[in-house]
Design a protein around this motif. Structure first.
Motif, PDB file in Angstrom:
ATOM      1  N   GLY A 125      46.700  -2.444 -28.560  1.00  0.00           N
ATOM      2  CA  GLY A 125      45.906  -2.969 -29.662  1.00  0.00           C
ATOM      3  C   GLY A 125      45.040  -4.135 -29.228  1.00  0.00           C
ATOM      4  N   TYR A 129      41.888  -2.391 -27.077  1.00  0.00           N
ATOM      5  CA  TYR A 129      42.038  -1.077 -27.709  1.00  0.00           C
ATOM      6  C   TYR A 129      40.982  -0.086 -27.220  1.00  0.00           C
ATOM      7  CZ  TYR A 129      42.154   2.588 -31.258  1.00  0.00           C
ATOM      8  OH  TYR A 129      42.201   3.809 -31.890  1.00  0.00           O
ATOM      9  N   VAL A 160      47.871  -1.127 -32.862  1.00  0.00           N
ATOM     10  CA  VAL A 160      47.149  -0.133 -32.063  1.00  0.00           C
ATOM     11  C   VAL A 160      46.257   0.666 -32.997  1.00  0.00           C
ATOM     12  CG1 VAL A 160      47.368   1.706 -30.345  1.00  0.00           C
ATOM     13  CG2 VAL A 160      49.133  -0.059 -30.513  1.00  0.00           C
TER      14      VAL A 160
END
Length: 247
Positions: A125, A129, A160
């Protein structure tokens, strides 16, 4: 037939060595002989796990693959009596290694030898990402039909998901790649978003010390609750891997 587990991602600091260490521990817990190899040219984190007997192999010569040392890697895979071979690879060697593997048709060669190549890909994340999603798309599109993939979702840097809040599993990038992969994605391992002041700290300190779960759980110097939290983290990973029978 050996299963060759390779961690790949073009972005550094996304948990590849953690993934390699967990895979090796999980396979060993099943009573399977495991050969561990660290090919990261910059950060030999995986090699730091002494109890895993990780072999160090320099596969880079400057910006290019050292073909002689890569030949040795293949010899190890071919001749070692291991059920599982876990190879940790660094971000800096991601592009040349992938190009070398594909250009020399190594995945197909491993399949002809009776081995299964399983590529473990981290998607994280936060700011990383998009980079890790791009890496995921590139890997799946480049590797042949003989290759299986496992996606590790790591929320260490944040959820994420895209900047629009779309989780990776529902993203157009994943859906498009899923069609292209044609059944070759074995599944997901989700790294739990642990509380930073308890289990997150315990797990982080264990990783920094290059300890396996079993080593940490056997340390009387750790508090009872620290060991209990690590036991639950271990169970969380192992239960997910149990649900991926193809690997």
């Amino acid at each position: 037939m050996a299963k060759v587990h390779l961690t790949l991602q073009g972005k550094g600091g996304v948990g590849k060595s953690m993934m390699a260490a967990i895979i090796a521990q999980y396979k060993a817990s099943k009573g399977r002989p495991v050969l561990c190899i660290d090919t990261d040219p910059v950060n030999a984190t995986f090699e730091g796990y002494e109890s895993l007997n990780v072999r160090r192999l320099e596969i880079m010569d400057g910006d290019e693959i050292n073909s002689r040392n890569f030949d040795l890697l293949i010899e190890w895979i071919a001749t070692e009596e291991a059920d599982d071979i876990v190879i940790d690879n660094g971000a800096s060697s991601f592009v040349p290694l992938s190009s070398y593997l594909i250009g020399n048709q190594v995945p197909d060669m491993l399949a002809e030898m009776g081995h299964q190549l399983i590529v473990h890909i981290a998607v994280t994340g936060g700011q990383a990402y998009e980079d890790t999603v791009n890496g995921f798309e590139a890997i799946v599109s480049q590797y042949p039909q003989t290759t299986l993939f496992v996606i590790w979702l790591n929320p260490y840097w944040g959820p994420v998901q895209s900047s629009a809040g779309i989780p990776f599993e529902k993203s157009p990038e994943y859906k498009a790649t899923l069609k292209e992969a044609k059944g070759r994605i074995a599944g997901f391992v989700v790294v739990e978003n642990l509380k930073k002041d308890t289990a997150g700290r315990d797990f982080g300190e264990m990783l920094q010390s290059h300890l396996t779960f079993d080593e940490a759980l056997g340390m009387e110097s750790l508090s009872i609750m620290t060991r209990q939290r690590l036991k639950l983290v271990k169970k969380g990973f192992y239960d997910q891997l149990d649900n991926l029978p193809e690997i």
